[in-house]
Design a protein around this motif. Sequence first.
Motif, PDB file in Angstrom:
ATOM      1  N   GLN A 288      13.281  74.616 -27.532  1.00 47.33           N
ATOM      2  CA  GLN A 288      11.799  73.814 -28.852  1.00 47.33           C
ATOM      3  C   GLN A 288      11.305  75.065 -28.968  1.00 47.33           C
ATOM      4  N   GLU A 289      10.792  75.945 -28.752  1.00 45.97           N
ATOM      5  CA  GLU A 289      10.545  77.368 -29.828  1.00 45.97           C
ATOM      6  C   GLU A 289      10.479  78.244 -30.291  1.00 45.97           C
ATOM      7  N   THR A 290      12.716  78.762 -29.787  1.00 47.83           N
ATOM      8  CA  THR A 290      12.793  78.899 -30.981  1.00 47.83           C
ATOM      9  C   THR A 290      13.720  77.961 -32.468  1.00 47.83           C
ATOM     10  N   TYR A 291      13.483  76.965 -32.270  1.00 45.76           N
ATOM     11  CA  TYR A 291      13.619  75.948 -33.466  1.00 45.76           C
ATOM     12  C   TYR A 291      12.135  75.435 -33.946  1.00 45.76           C
ATOM     13  N   TYR A 292      11.074  75.875 -33.547  1.00 46.08           N
ATOM     14  CA  TYR A 292       9.534  75.808 -33.752  1.00 46.08           C
ATOM     15  C   TYR A 292       9.717  77.590 -34.853  1.00 46.08           C
ATOM     16  N   ARG A 293      10.288  78.643 -34.178  1.00 51.60           N
ATOM     17  CA  ARG A 293      10.464  79.586 -34.522  1.00 51.60           C
ATOM     18  C   ARG A 293      11.270  79.848 -35.967  1.00 51.60           C
ATOM     19  N   ASP A 294      12.161  78.922 -35.908  1.00 53.50           N
ATOM     20  CA  ASP A 294      13.112  79.619 -36.820  1.00 53.50           C
ATOM     21  C   ASP A 294      12.962  78.066 -37.835  1.00 53.50           C
ATOM     22  N   MET A 295      12.136  77.429 -38.544  1.00 65.22           N
ATOM     23  CA  MET A 295      11.115  76.475 -39.409  1.00 65.22           C
ATOM     24  C   MET A 295      10.710  77.048 -40.285  1.00 65.22           C
ATOM     25  N   ALA A 296      10.792  77.010 -41.447  1.00 64.92           N
ATOM     26  CA  ALA A 296      10.929  76.981 -42.507  1.00 64.92           C
ATOM     27  C   ALA A 296       9.263  76.879 -43.183  1.00 64.92           C
ATOM     28  N   PRO A 297       8.165  77.691 -43.416  1.00 66.28           N
ATOM     29  CA  PRO A 297       6.737  77.456 -43.512  1.00 66.28           C
ATOM     30  C   PRO A 297       6.543  76.731 -44.025  1.00 66.28           C
ATOM     31  N   GLY A 298       7.151  76.002 -45.038  1.00 66.63           N
ATOM     32  CA  GLY A 298       7.348  74.771 -46.066  1.00 66.63           C
ATOM     33  C   GLY A 298       7.172  73.069 -45.345  1.00 66.63           C
ATOM     34  N   VAL A 299       8.126  73.661 -44.201  1.00 70.63           N
ATOM     35  CA  VAL A 299       7.791  72.830 -43.631  1.00 70.63           C
ATOM     36  C   VAL A 299       7.051  72.131 -42.083  1.00 70.63           C
ATOM     37  N   SER A 300       7.120  73.757 -41.534  1.00 71.81           N
ATOM     38  CA  SER A 300       5.874  73.868 -40.402  1.00 71.81           C
ATOM     39  C   SER A 300       4.519  73.729 -40.532  1.00 71.81           C
ATOM     40  N   GLY A 301       4.384  74.018 -41.949  1.00 70.04           N
ATOM     41  CA  GLY A 301       3.228  73.832 -42.927  1.00 70.04           C
ATOM     42  C   GLY A 301       1.934  75.200 -41.978  1.00 70.04           C
ATOM     43  N   LYS A 302       2.473  76.113 -42.189  1.00 75.17           N
ATOM     44  CA  LYS A 302       2.435  77.467 -41.295  1.00 75.17           C
ATOM     45  C   LYS A 302       1.529  78.290 -42.409  1.00 75.17           C
ATOM     46  N   GLY A 303       0.559  78.656 -42.280  1.00 78.43           N
ATOM     47  CA  GLY A 303      -0.384  78.961 -42.734  1.00 78.43           C
ATOM     48  C   GLY A 303      -0.660  78.751 -44.346  1.00 78.43           C
ATOM     49  N   ALA A 304      -0.936  77.303 -44.069  1.00 80.60           N
ATOM     50  CA  ALA A 304      -1.329  75.813 -45.571  1.00 80.60           C
ATOM     51  C   ALA A 304      -1.988  76.339 -45.519  1.00 80.60           C
TER      52      ALA A 304
END
Length: 313
Positions: free
Chosen positions: A135-151
Amino acid sequence: PDASPPRQKHGTPDASPPRRKHGTPDASPPRQKHGTPDASPPRRKHGTPDASPPRRKQGTPDASPPRRRHGTLDASPPRRPNQKVHPDKRHPHGRPPSPQVVEESNPLKMASGATAGLQTSEQLRHENTAAREKQETYYRDMAPGVSGKGAETVYRDKEGKRIDPKLERLKMRQEEREKMENDAQFMEWGRGVAQVRQAQEKLVDEAYEMTKPLARYRDDEDLERMLKERERAGDPMLAFLKKKNVPKTATGKPKKERPSYKGPCPANRFGIWPGYRWDRVDRSNGYEKTWFARESNKKAIADESYKWSVEDM
């Protein structure tokens, strides 16, 4: 002993159903008369083909499952014994042994991806660790636009509408400022507008007097103006002064003076004069008179105490 039922004695009532008397109609179904057609299905005549399934002839192989011979192992599940065995007799420690965990090459998986069935603690720990790393690998490799990182954080109100936190803070400050102004205005109204104005004028006059020298002479302009504006009873120029000092409206016309009561009246704590139509009848409950008497008594006692304390000086 005789097992037959007891014989009925003479005079004992008969328990059998009553017998049908002669002439009473028979309740049984009517008998078929001679010549009436029979309602039963027709009987098969000799030589007619039989409609039943053919019988198995001698030597024909049997289609039923083979019968178990004596000494052959039974493939059916074991039957539960009828007798009840005490748990202490079946197991020496009073509880059944734990089931054995059988490791399979292709274990069944649940919808969540976890292994179904019995597992050891080591297997569960290993499976949970692998799932967490996946699960950690899946979220780490997820695109920022999908995961909302830095939004940017989106703020919403109770109705779900987007709001700007900076504008909301400014709005709250404006509301607090207006509330403080309203509270101050209500405090002023509670104290009295005229009293507040008089207190402010008094402070201004005192501040102005503090700027002047301590000694006051005859040519003091402020003193001269104050003495001229003072109204004195019996002054022949009083009517002229009143007419001169009458306030004027915006158009320059003098304001009409409201009629007021002229004459003596009972005093009150607030210095309020009666209306000009008062008929000089005191309709109060006498509290003001009692209050003034009590205040005068306190002042008299204070003066007498002071005189007694300085009598021997």
